[in-house]
Design an enzyme around this catalytic site. Structure first.
Site, PDB file in Angstrom:
ATOM      1  CE1 TYR A   1     -46.320  37.516  54.576  1.00 10.17           C
ATOM      2  CE2 TYR A   1     -45.399  35.459  53.731  1.00 10.17           C
ATOM      3  CZ  TYR A   1     -45.284  36.598  54.520  1.00 10.17           C
ATOM      4  OH  TYR A   1     -44.137  36.815  55.243  1.00 10.17           O
TER       5      TYR A   1
ATOM      6  CE  LYS B   1     -43.137  39.857  54.074  1.00  8.26           C
ATOM      7  NZ  LYS B   1     -42.326  40.866  54.800  1.00  8.26           N
TER       8      LYS B   1
HETATM    9  C1  8X3 Z   1     -42.454  33.828  56.273  1.00  5.80           C
HETATM   10  C2  8X3 Z   1     -42.030  32.573  55.594  1.00  5.80           C
HETATM   11  O1  8X3 Z   1     -42.781  30.397  54.508  1.00  5.80           O
HETATM   12  O2  8X3 Z   1     -44.185  31.239  56.269  1.00  5.80           O
HETATM   13  O3  8X3 Z   1     -42.431  34.926  55.452  1.00  5.80           O
HETATM   14  O4  8X3 Z   1     -44.144  32.320  54.129  1.00  5.80           O
HETATM   15  S1  8X3 Z   1     -43.360  31.610  55.123  1.00  5.80           S
END
Ligand code: 8X3
Length: 250
Positions: free
Chosen positions: A151, A155
């Protein structure tokens, strides 16, 4: 003339709050999402405030994304603002235990989906030498946290792509920026934990997380700056959060 804004992932969370706020601020809306029922409801609701059309697509389907954006009716065909909001986390597991399907979903939606939608819209902005692209990144695009691996990778890719877009589109006077939120109380954790509501709810307990409307406020701020001002990169967290790994739950 009112600006036309295309928002992906417009049926929930940050996308929905942004659609609602922009509808009340004289923006015309192209709302995109996978859920045709929710899109129709939104069109009815927000159609009372502004001109609204909807596109039902999954950002992973590049042919459909392209076809529907090219086929927009004339009154919506000039897209002044693109908000690349669609994105999800799938799973929160150590790299050796991660699911390949989760990895595919995150890379396909968060990275490739953002590229497909941008690819369909950038040529008209370049042609007109005007436009504004706001990518919704994350604090996970600035720092990596345990079990966040893929993830965070997706990002970080959004972060790099935002910079790349800004550099490459600079000659065409197109504004490109990112808004990078930390913990936001949406169905994000429910999706991440595959419907485990107890686990998802716990993420937001014991402190006040950012609300989707807080991010919408910042997006409206970015959109309403004068022509010479571009909000290039903005990171925001709730007051209880200091980083991806430091959260004060009281
Ligand atoms: C969302 C923030 O900290 O859950 O992108 O990855 S977190």
């Amino acid at each position: 003339m009112a600006k036309t804004v295309l928002i992906t992932g417009a049926t929930s969370g940050i996308g929905l709050a942004t659609a609602q706020l922009l509808a009340s601020n004289d923006y015309r809306l192209i709302l995109c999402g996978r859920n045709s029922e929710k899109l129709a409801e939104l069109q009815n609701e927000l159609g009372e405030k502004t001109d609204v059309t909807t596109l039902e697509f999954d950002v992973r389907d590049k042919d459909r994304v392209h076809e529907l954006i090219q086929g927009l009716p004339a009154e919506f065909s000039q897209i002044d603002v693109l908000i690349n909001n669609a994105g999800n986390a799938h799973g929160l597991d150590p790299i050796d235990k991660g699911s390949v399907d989760d990895w595919d979903a995150m890379m396909d939606i968060n990275v490739k989906g953002l590229l497909y939608v941008s690819h369909a819209i950038i040529p008209q902005m370049r042609e007109r030498e005007s436009g504004h692209i706001i990518n919704i990144g994350s604090t996970a695009g600035k720092e990596v946290y345990p079990n966040g691996n893929v993830y965070c990778g997706s990002k970080h890719a959004v972060d790099a792509i935002t910079t790349g877009m800004r550099l490459d589109l600079n000659p065409y006077k197109i504004k490109v920026g990112a808004v990078n939120p930390g913990l936001v109380e949406t169905n994000f954790s429910k999706v991440r934990f595959k419907g485990d509501t107890d686990r998802a709810d716990k993420v937001y307990q014991g402190y006040k997380a950012l609300q989707p409307e807080d991010i919408a406020d910042v997006i409206l701020f970015a959109l309403t700056r004068p022509a010479h001002v571009n909000i290039a990169d903005l990171t925001m967290m709730c007051t209880a959060q200091a980083s991806s790994t430091v959260l004060n739950k009281g």
